[in-house]
Design an enzyme around this catalytic site. Structure first.
Site, PDB file in Angstrom:
ATOM      1  N   SER A 113       0.791  -1.220   0.000  1.00  0.00           N
ATOM      2  CA  SER A 113       0.000   0.000   0.000  1.00  0.00           C
ATOM      3  C   SER A 113       0.827   1.276   0.000  1.00  0.00           C
ATOM      4  O   SER A 113       1.624   1.514  -0.890  1.00  0.00           O
ATOM      5  CB  SER A 113      -0.955  -0.049   1.189  1.00  0.00           C
ATOM      6  OG  SER A 113      -1.841   1.031   1.144  1.00  0.00           O
ATOM      7  N   HIS A 114       0.691   2.056   1.060  1.00  0.00           N
ATOM      8  CA  HIS A 114       1.325   3.375   1.161  1.00  0.00           C
ATOM      9  C   HIS A 114       2.738   3.276   1.738  1.00  0.00           C
ATOM     10  O   HIS A 114       3.404   4.287   1.893  1.00  0.00           O
ATOM     11  CB  HIS A 114       0.477   4.241   2.084  1.00  0.00           C
ATOM     12  CG  HIS A 114       0.210   3.550   3.384  1.00  0.00           C
ATOM     13  ND1 HIS A 114      -0.607   2.442   3.463  1.00  0.00           N
ATOM     14  CD2 HIS A 114       0.687   3.753   4.620  1.00  0.00           C
ATOM     15  CE1 HIS A 114      -0.619   2.003   4.705  1.00  0.00           C
ATOM     16  NE2 HIS A 114       0.157   2.768   5.433  1.00  0.00           N
ATOM     17  N   ASP A 277      -2.221   6.402  -3.467  1.00  0.00           N
ATOM     18  CA  ASP A 277      -1.092   5.720  -2.818  1.00  0.00           C
ATOM     19  C   ASP A 277      -0.470   4.655  -3.709  1.00  0.00           C
ATOM     20  O   ASP A 277      -0.772   4.573  -4.893  1.00  0.00           O
ATOM     21  CB  ASP A 277      -1.542   5.122  -1.481  1.00  0.00           C
ATOM     22  CG  ASP A 277      -2.505   3.974  -1.676  1.00  0.00           C
ATOM     23  OD1 ASP A 277      -3.184   3.944  -2.723  1.00  0.00           O
ATOM     24  OD2 ASP A 277      -2.591   3.104  -0.794  1.00  0.00           O
ATOM     25  N   ASP A 279      -0.859   1.461  -4.193  1.00  0.00           N
ATOM     26  CA  ASP A 279      -1.706   0.522  -4.939  1.00  0.00           C
ATOM     27  C   ASP A 279      -3.017   1.140  -5.403  1.00  0.00           C
ATOM     28  O   ASP A 279      -3.898   0.425  -5.897  1.00  0.00           O
ATOM     29  CB  ASP A 279      -1.961  -0.742  -4.119  1.00  0.00           C
ATOM     30  CG  ASP A 279      -2.653  -0.459  -2.799  1.00  0.00           C
ATOM     31  OD1 ASP A 279      -2.460   0.644  -2.243  1.00  0.00           O
ATOM     32  OD2 ASP A 279      -3.407  -1.325  -2.310  1.00  0.00           O
ATOM     33  N   ASP A 281      -5.595   2.584  -3.826  1.00  0.00           N
ATOM     34  CA  ASP A 281      -6.887   2.510  -3.142  1.00  0.00           C
ATOM     35  C   ASP A 281      -7.141   3.694  -2.212  1.00  0.00           C
ATOM     36  O   ASP A 281      -8.272   3.945  -1.824  1.00  0.00           O
ATOM     37  CB  ASP A 281      -7.073   1.168  -2.408  1.00  0.00           C
ATOM     38  CG  ASP A 281      -5.985   0.870  -1.404  1.00  0.00           C
ATOM     39  OD1 ASP A 281      -5.058   1.686  -1.260  1.00  0.00           O
ATOM     40  OD2 ASP A 281      -6.058  -0.211  -0.769  1.00  0.00           O
ATOM     41  N   ARG A 282      -6.097   4.438  -1.865  1.00  0.00           N
ATOM     42  CA  ARG A 282      -6.299   5.591  -0.981  1.00  0.00           C
ATOM     43  C   ARG A 282      -6.404   6.878  -1.786  1.00  0.00           C
ATOM     44  O   ARG A 282      -5.976   6.931  -2.931  1.00  0.00           O
ATOM     45  CB  ARG A 282      -5.126   5.731  -0.015  1.00  0.00           C
ATOM     46  CG  ARG A 282      -4.992   4.573   0.928  1.00  0.00           C
ATOM     47  CD  ARG A 282      -3.899   4.836   1.933  1.00  0.00           C
ATOM     48  NE  ARG A 282      -3.858   3.763   2.904  1.00  0.00           N
ATOM     49  CZ  ARG A 282      -3.416   3.893   4.150  1.00  0.00           C
ATOM     50  NH1 ARG A 282      -2.937   5.049   4.553  1.00  0.00           N
ATOM     51  NH2 ARG A 282      -3.424   2.875   4.974  1.00  0.00           N
ATOM     52  N   LYS A 376     -11.387  -0.038  -1.249  1.00  0.00           N
ATOM     53  CA  LYS A 376     -11.449   1.403  -1.362  1.00  0.00           C
ATOM     54  C   LYS A 376     -10.818   1.789  -2.700  1.00  0.00           C
ATOM     55  O   LYS A 376     -10.051   1.011  -3.263  1.00  0.00           O
ATOM     56  CB  LYS A 376     -10.787   2.078  -0.178  1.00  0.00           C
ATOM     57  CG  LYS A 376      -9.365   1.654   0.129  1.00  0.00           C
ATOM     58  CD  LYS A 376      -8.986   2.233   1.477  1.00  0.00           C
ATOM     59  CE  LYS A 376      -7.531   1.968   1.838  1.00  0.00           C
ATOM     60  NZ  LYS A 376      -7.344   0.642   2.452  1.00  0.00           N
TER      61      LYS A 376
HETATM   62  C1  G16 Z   1      -5.319  -0.872   5.262  1.00  0.00           C
HETATM   63  C2  G16 Z   1      -6.740  -1.262   5.491  1.00  0.00           C
HETATM   64  C3  G16 Z   1      -7.527  -0.082   5.983  1.00  0.00           C
HETATM   65  C4  G16 Z   1      -6.876   0.503   7.210  1.00  0.00           C
HETATM   66  C5  G16 Z   1      -5.438   0.841   6.921  1.00  0.00           C
HETATM   67  C6  G16 Z   1      -4.677   1.278   8.157  1.00  0.00           C
HETATM   68  O1  G16 Z   1      -5.243   0.038   4.209  1.00  0.00           O
HETATM   69  O2  G16 Z   1      -7.363  -1.759   4.341  1.00  0.00           O
HETATM   70  O3  G16 Z   1      -8.820  -0.524   6.270  1.00  0.00           O
HETATM   71  O4  G16 Z   1      -7.566   1.646   7.619  1.00  0.00           O
HETATM   72  O5  G16 Z   1      -4.775  -0.290   6.421  1.00  0.00           O
HETATM   73  O6  G16 Z   1      -4.637   0.226   9.047  1.00  0.00           O
HETATM   74  P1  G16 Z   1      -3.746   0.276  10.359  1.00  0.00           P
HETATM   75  O7  G16 Z   1      -4.276   1.463  11.130  1.00  0.00           O
HETATM   76  O8  G16 Z   1      -3.993  -1.031  11.037  1.00  0.00           O
HETATM   77  O9  G16 Z   1      -2.331   0.511   9.945  1.00  0.00           O
HETATM   78  P2  G16 Z   1      -4.111  -0.048   3.106  1.00  0.00           P
HETATM   79  O10 G16 Z   1      -4.352   1.139   2.218  1.00  0.00           O
HETATM   80  O11 G16 Z   1      -2.809   0.024   3.867  1.00  0.00           O
HETATM   81  O12 G16 Z   1      -4.316  -1.359   2.427  1.00  0.00           O
END
Ligand code: G16
Length: 543
Positions: A113-114, A277, A279, A281-282, A376
């Protein structure tokens, strides 16, 4: 090309977190690591025989190698078809769309992800189910269980496949279909939004910038925003995906996307700006002179979604993760629709979306989405905003001000303490949990605690219960603090403290955010003994 069975021993810690398995890249690169995890996924879902899987990732370092391994394991386990993004690229929402559209049995999505990418940075792999969404907890638990007892995996002894040409190939009896990553996704966006109206807005002189942060959305944003909607070339910045995201954090927030924020805060900044981000999704939404918090963005989108053709019929309901501000609750209340509060993790929205209980959902962590896919979706949020702006023809700043005057404002910020000693963080949370029953009525800084609990969620669709999803502390005067440990970090613990304060519509609506929240931040730090346990006096990141 023959299938071989190799014996192996379990790797420790192959436990999916908030969103699949995330580890340092070097951990994923250990010989056999990807193989055992992927074989465990197939074991947990009753085998891969005859099934179709979508495979793709955000293009980060090791993406290409891991995809080759996944294809070999899938083929050796008898999968019928793998639908793979060209060059191994698929944004997470595009992968979700393909799983649904092609009625695949599931998908393997490669991303952290990010988090930054590179040999010394982060990597991730998650399994999505046939609805296109991240595997729910019962499936991730079964996968983890398999990883603890795996003794062998099946693979092929074969050359790497060339994934650069569209079309079909065969790998050990499995068809590998290489698809353009953008085509189906762009078609879905065309169904949901009024592209003619957005095109008219842009051609009227409205200016925009989209920062793809050297990540996967570059090709999507170029194709949709520039080529199709007519934004001038260069409107999409950092549009070429690179394995290390240009050595940056592909995290769309005011810290990591600072150049974009500086641009919109300048006098000649664009009317609208956004970033996505690693991938895709954000999303982060900005207008000239204004940053829209993700919680506010969700609320504004809920209140205005009917301006887009795909949502003109109204919303069935909305959902937000617990730490997200309750701004969208106020919109739902006024609309007379349900608002669900779920634990952090997009997977918790899946049942609500599948059951038709909600149309829109979102999280404070820069995620918004709808029932169009089961992830997302960053670019979707950008297009919904553009569709609303095309209809309302107001600056982003005025749309936000109008929203607060109508519903009041939920001042909101998340403070992250990164790479905290994991034991210290656990001890702090355990100590606070133990004190929860006695907290109501006690002083915290200048404020008084009115209630406190541990958030527990009962899924209204299947009745499953998820406990210990974050500590909530309410303060007299209407403030709230939430504490939880991130489930996506790869180094020590990341402590997240979410701060919120509601100001009614006739109150002061333009206080600087951190100023508005200062007393609440101090109260939560005191009550949690933050500095005592972690040694930290200030957060590393404030979003
Ligand atoms: C993932 C989850 C999200 C979550 C985020 C942060 O997003 O899909 O639902 O809000 O992680 O999670 P944490 O607070 O446990 O670090 P992504 O964009 O990283 O796949």
């Amino acid at each position: 090309m023959s299938g071989v069975t190799r014996s192996c021993t379990p790797f420790e810690g192959q436990k999916p977190g908030t969103s699949g398995l995330r580890k340092k890249t070097r951990v994923f690169m250990e010989p056999g690591y990807v193989e055992t995890f992927v074989q465990s996924i197939f074991n947990a879902i009753g085998g891969a025989g005859g099934k179709t899987f979508v495979v793709g990732g955000d293009g980060r370092y090791f993406n290409a190698e891991a995809i080759q391994t996944i294809l070999r394991i899938a083929a050796a386990n008898g999968a019928a078809r793998a639908i793979v993004g060209q060059n191994g690229l698929l944004s997470t929402p595009a992968a979700s769309n393909l799983i649904r559209k092609r009625e695949a049995n599931g998908g393997l999505v490669l991303s952290a992800s990010h988090n930054p990418g590179g040999i010394d940075e982060d990597f991730g792999l998650k399994y999505n189910t046939a609805n296109g969404g991240p595997a729910p907890e019962n499936v991730t638990a079964a996968i983890y269980e398999e990883t603890t007892r795996i003794a062998e995996y099946r693979t092929l002894e074969s050359e790497d496949l060339d994934l650069s040409e569209l079309g079909e190939k065969s790998l050990g009896g499995m068809t590998v279909e290489i698809v353009d990553p953008v085509t189906d996704y762009a078609a879905l966006m065309r169904e949901l939004f009024d592209f003619d109206k957005i095109r008219a807005l842009i051609s009227s002189g409205f200016t925009l910038r989209f920062d793809a942060m050297h990540a996967v959305t570059g090709p999507y944003a170029r194709a949709i925003l520039e080529e199709e909607l007519g934004a001038p070339e260069g409107s999409v910045m950092n549009a070429v995906p690179s394995v290390d995201f240009g050595k940056g954090h592909p995290d769309p927030n005011p810290i990591w996307a600072k150049p974009l924020v500086d641009l919109v805060m300048s006098d000649d900044g664009p009317d609208f700006a956004a970033a996505s981000d690693g991938d895709g999704d954000r999303n982060m939404i900005l207008g000239r002179g204004v940053y829209v918090t993700p919680s506010d963005s969700l609320a504004v989108l809920a209140a205005n979604a009917h301006f887009a053709p795909g949502y003109a019929h109204g919303l069935a309901g909305v959902a937000r993760s617990m730490p997200t501000s309750s701004a969208c609750d106020r919109v739902a209340e006024r609309m007379g629709i349900a608002c669900y509060e779920t634990p952090t993790g997009w997977k918790f929205f899946g049942n609500l979306l599948d059951a038709g209980r909600v149309t829109l959902c979102g999280e404070e962590s820069a995620g918004t989405g709808s029932d169009h896919v089961r992830e997302k979706d960053g670019l979707w949020a950008v297009l919904l905003w553009l569709n609303i702006l095309a209809e309302r023809r107001l600056p982003v700043r005025d749309i936000l001000a109008d929203h607060w005057v109508t519903y009041g404002r939920n001042y909101y910020s998340r403070h992250d303490y990164e790479a905290v000693n994991a034991d210290a963080a656990q001890d702090m949370m355990a100590d606070l949990t133990e004190r929860l029953p006695q907290l109501a009525g006690t002083r915290a800084g200048n404020l008084v605690v009115s209630a406190a609990d541990q958030f527990s969620y009962t899924d209204p669709v299947d009745g499953s219960v998820s406990r210990n999803q974050g500590i909530r502390i309410w303060l007299e005067g209407g403030g709230r603090g939430v504490l939880r440990l991130s489930g996506t970090g790869t180094e020590g613990a990341t402590l997240r403290i979410y701060l919120e304060r509601y100001m009614p519509a006739d109150g002061e609506l333009t206080i600087e955010t951190q100023t508005a929240l200062r007393e609440i931040a101090e109260a939560i730090a005191e009550v949690s003994k933050l500095t005592e346990y972690t040694g930290r006096t200030a957060p590393d990141v404030m979003t």
